[in-house]
Motif scaffolding. Structure first.
Motif, PDB file in Angstrom:
ATOM      1  N   TYR A  93      10.320   3.327 -10.039  1.00 38.97           N
ATOM      2  CA  TYR A  93       9.680   2.535  -8.993  1.00 38.97           C
ATOM      3  C   TYR A  93       8.495   3.339  -8.487  1.00 38.97           C
ATOM      4  O   TYR A  93       8.647   4.478  -8.049  1.00 38.97           O
ATOM      5  CB  TYR A  93      10.720   2.338  -7.883  1.00 38.97           C
ATOM      6  N   ILE A  94       7.288   2.777  -8.601  1.00 37.48           N
ATOM      7  CA  ILE A  94       6.114   3.499  -8.132  1.00 37.48           C
ATOM      8  C   ILE A  94       5.163   2.527  -7.437  1.00 37.48           C
ATOM      9  O   ILE A  94       5.073   1.351  -7.810  1.00 37.48           O
ATOM     10  CB  ILE A  94       5.387   4.215  -9.293  1.00 37.48           C
ATOM     11  N   LEU A  95       4.486   3.005  -6.417  1.00 38.17           N
ATOM     12  CA  LEU A  95       3.579   2.160  -5.650  1.00 38.17           C
ATOM     13  C   LEU A  95       2.219   2.029  -6.338  1.00 38.17           C
ATOM     14  O   LEU A  95       1.745   2.965  -6.987  1.00 38.17           O
ATOM     15  CB  LEU A  95       3.384   2.741  -4.253  1.00 38.17           C
ATOM     16  N   LYS A  96       1.581   0.874  -6.161  1.00 46.72           N
ATOM     17  CA  LYS A  96       0.254   0.662  -6.724  1.00 46.72           C
ATOM     18  C   LYS A  96      -0.776   1.590  -6.080  1.00 46.72           C
ATOM     19  O   LYS A  96      -1.822   1.855  -6.663  1.00 46.72           O
ATOM     20  CB  LYS A  96      -0.171  -0.791  -6.537  1.00 46.72           C
ATOM     21  N   SER A  97      -0.470   2.084  -4.904  1.00 47.92           N
ATOM     22  CA  SER A  97      -1.391   2.988  -4.210  1.00 47.92           C
ATOM     23  C   SER A  97      -1.249   4.437  -4.684  1.00 47.92           C
ATOM     24  O   SER A  97      -2.003   5.308  -4.258  1.00 47.92           O
ATOM     25  CB  SER A  97      -1.134   2.931  -2.703  1.00 47.92           C
ATOM     26  N   ALA A  98      -0.308   4.693  -5.575  1.00 46.97           N
ATOM     27  CA  ALA A  98      -0.080   6.061  -6.048  1.00 46.97           C
ATOM     28  C   ALA A  98      -1.244   6.535  -6.918  1.00 46.97           C
ATOM     29  O   ALA A  98      -1.910   5.727  -7.577  1.00 46.97           O
ATOM     30  CB  ALA A  98       1.220   6.124  -6.841  1.00 46.97           C
ATOM     31  N   PRO A  99      -1.503   7.831  -6.955  1.00 48.34           N
ATOM     32  CA  PRO A  99      -2.576   8.386  -7.808  1.00 48.34           C
ATOM     33  C   PRO A  99      -2.294   8.102  -9.289  1.00 48.34           C
ATOM     34  O   PRO A  99      -1.132   7.955  -9.692  1.00 48.34           O
ATOM     35  CB  PRO A  99      -2.514   9.892  -7.514  1.00 48.34           C
ATOM     36  N   ASP A 100      -3.357   8.043 -10.085  1.00 52.81           N
ATOM     37  CA  ASP A 100      -3.201   7.780 -11.519  1.00 52.81           C
ATOM     38  C   ASP A 100      -2.234   8.748 -12.183  1.00 52.81           C
ATOM     39  O   ASP A 100      -1.411   8.352 -13.022  1.00 52.81           O
ATOM     40  CB  ASP A 100      -4.568   7.879 -12.225  1.00 52.81           C
ATOM     41  N   MET A 101      -2.320  10.024 -11.834  1.00 56.35           N
ATOM     42  CA  MET A 101      -1.470  11.028 -12.473  1.00 56.35           C
ATOM     43  C   MET A 101       0.000  10.783 -12.177  1.00 56.35           C
ATOM     44  O   MET A 101       0.855  11.076 -13.016  1.00 56.35           O
ATOM     45  CB  MET A 101      -1.881  12.439 -12.020  1.00 56.35           C
ATOM     46  N   ASP A 102       0.295  10.262 -10.984  1.00 54.91           N
ATOM     47  CA  ASP A 102       1.687   9.955 -10.655  1.00 54.91           C
ATOM     48  C   ASP A 102       2.217   8.844 -11.550  1.00 54.91           C
ATOM     49  O   ASP A 102       3.368   8.875 -12.005  1.00 54.91           O
ATOM     50  CB  ASP A 102       1.798   9.537  -9.190  1.00 54.91           C
ATOM     51  N   LEU A 103       1.377   7.840 -11.800  1.00 58.35           N
ATOM     52  CA  LEU A 103       1.789   6.738 -12.671  1.00 58.35           C
ATOM     53  C   LEU A 103       2.054   7.240 -14.081  1.00 58.35           C
ATOM     54  O   LEU A 103       3.066   6.883 -14.704  1.00 58.35           O
ATOM     55  CB  LEU A 103       0.705   5.658 -12.701  1.00 58.35           C
ATOM     56  N   LEU A 104       1.172   8.071 -14.608  1.00 61.12           N
ATOM     57  CA  LEU A 104       1.355   8.609 -15.958  1.00 61.12           C
ATOM     58  C   LEU A 104       2.607   9.474 -16.040  1.00 61.12           C
ATOM     59  O   LEU A 104       3.353   9.418 -17.021  1.00 61.12           O
ATOM     60  CB  LEU A 104       0.117   9.418 -16.363  1.00 61.12           C
ATOM     61  N   THR A 105       2.844  10.250 -14.991  1.00 65.77           N
ATOM     62  CA  THR A 105       4.062  11.061 -14.935  1.00 65.77           C
ATOM     63  C   THR A 105       5.299  10.175 -14.913  1.00 65.77           C
ATOM     64  O   THR A 105       6.301  10.457 -15.572  1.00 65.77           O
ATOM     65  CB  THR A 105       4.061  11.951 -13.682  1.00 65.77           C
ATOM     66  N   ALA A 106       5.213   9.071 -14.166  1.00 66.44           N
ATOM     67  CA  ALA A 106       6.338   8.144 -14.073  1.00 66.44           C
ATOM     68  C   ALA A 106       6.668   7.535 -15.439  1.00 66.44           C
ATOM     69  O   ALA A 106       7.839   7.411 -15.817  1.00 66.44           O
ATOM     70  CB  ALA A 106       6.024   7.044 -13.070  1.00 66.44           C
ATOM     71  N   ILE A 107       5.646   7.154 -16.192  1.00 58.69           N
ATOM     72  CA  ILE A 107       5.857   6.576 -17.523  1.00 58.69           C
ATOM     73  C   ILE A 107       6.531   7.590 -18.435  1.00 58.69           C
ATOM     74  O   ILE A 107       7.503   7.283 -19.141  1.00 58.69           O
ATOM     75  CB  ILE A 107       4.519   6.107 -18.133  1.00 58.69           C
ATOM     76  N   ARG A 108       6.049   8.811 -18.419  1.00 60.62           N
ATOM     77  CA  ARG A 108       6.636   9.860 -19.270  1.00 60.62           C
ATOM     78  C   ARG A 108       8.072  10.169 -18.842  1.00 60.62           C
ATOM     79  O   ARG A 108       8.938  10.436 -19.679  1.00 60.62           O
ATOM     80  CB  ARG A 108       5.779  11.125 -19.212  1.00 60.62           C
ATOM     81  N   THR A 109       8.308  10.121 -17.537  1.00 59.55           N
ATOM     82  CA  THR A 109       9.644  10.445 -17.021  1.00 59.55           C
ATOM     83  C   THR A 109      10.681   9.422 -17.467  1.00 59.55           C
ATOM     84  O   THR A 109      11.752   9.785 -17.958  1.00 59.55           O
ATOM     85  CB  THR A 109       9.619  10.520 -15.483  1.00 59.55           C
ATOM     86  N   VAL A 110      10.380   8.134 -17.308  1.00 62.25           N
ATOM     87  CA  VAL A 110      11.369   7.115 -17.683  1.00 62.25           C
ATOM     88  C   VAL A 110      11.556   7.073 -19.194  1.00 62.25           C
ATOM     89  O   VAL A 110      12.648   6.788 -19.688  1.00 62.25           O
ATOM     90  CB  VAL A 110      11.011   5.719 -17.130  1.00 62.25           C
TER      91      VAL A 110
END
Length: 218
Positions: free
Chosen positions: A103-120
């Motif tokens: 679960y990640i917010l649309k307001s999150a930094p780009d790097m957080d989103l990429l980290t989230a994808i790699r994590t799941v």
């Protein structure tokens, strides 16, 4: 091997922007996009991505919450990362119960989103920091009230159904035939069930099911 991502969002400009960001990574590729939950489920079942980046709200089509539940029942091996504007614990618990891996917010930094994808993709769960705080607060409140911590409600409806059948002694093959799915799908569901309930053996599953009153053979 690249992480294969399917993007589901009702805004074309968001899909385009996310595609550019993800395709710029050496270890990721966007295999397709979808404009609502129905299309996301159809394309996910067709292309079998590693991760579905699912917007929670996609009017007027099927929303991400409903699509997540349907997709996890049909293809539990596909990880789903919810992307949303809602920083609200009510949404957090609902998407986790539906089977999302993060679960990640649309307001999150780009790097957080990429980290989230790699994590799941690695098999772990990813929660936005504010979401993690909500979970911890909820856990502590339940402990303080003396409540038993039980993850049963985190299981999807299909996982609850399979848990009951396993506890009743049905083999993976028998359950697969009964539910008209593959044996591999049942094995994947069983693994997810044991992970969510923190159980390691079939006897533990049976004891848990008995405690939950799931062994009604009527």
């Amino acid at each position: 091997m690249s992480i294969r991502v399917l993007i589901a969002d009702d805004h074309a400009i968001v899909r385009s922007g996310l595609s550019m960001l993800i395709n710029a990574q050496s270890d990721m590729e966007v295999i397709d996009t979808a404009a609502d939950g129905k299309e996301a489920v159809e394309k996910a079942l067709q292309y079998r991505p590693d991760v579905v980046l699912m917007d929670l709200s996609m009017p007027p089509g099927e929303n991400g919450l409903s699509a997540t539940g349907r997709l996890k029942e049909a293809a539990p091996e596909i990880d789903i990362l919810i992307l949303t504007m809602h920083d609200d614990e009510e949404y957090l618990f609902r998407v986790l119960q539906a089977g999302a891996s993060g679960y990640i917010l649309k307001s999150a930094p780009d790097m957080d989103l990429l980290t989230a994808i790699r994590t799941v993709k690695s098999g772990a769960a990813y929660l936005h920091p504010s979401a993690t705080k909500s979970l911890i607060q909820e856990f502590l409140q339940r402990v303080q009230k003396g409540e038993e911590i039980d993850n049963y409600n985190v299981l999807t409806e299909r996982e609850q159904e399979i848990l009951a059948l396993i506890a009743k002694g049905y083999s993976n093959k028998e359950i697969a035939e009964q539910l008209v799915v593959s044996v591999k799908t049942i094995e994947t569901h069983k693994t997810k069930i044991m992970e969510k309930l923190h159980l390691k053996t079939r006897p533990e599953l049976v004891r848990y099911a008995l405690k939950k009153g799931l062994l009604d053979f009527d």
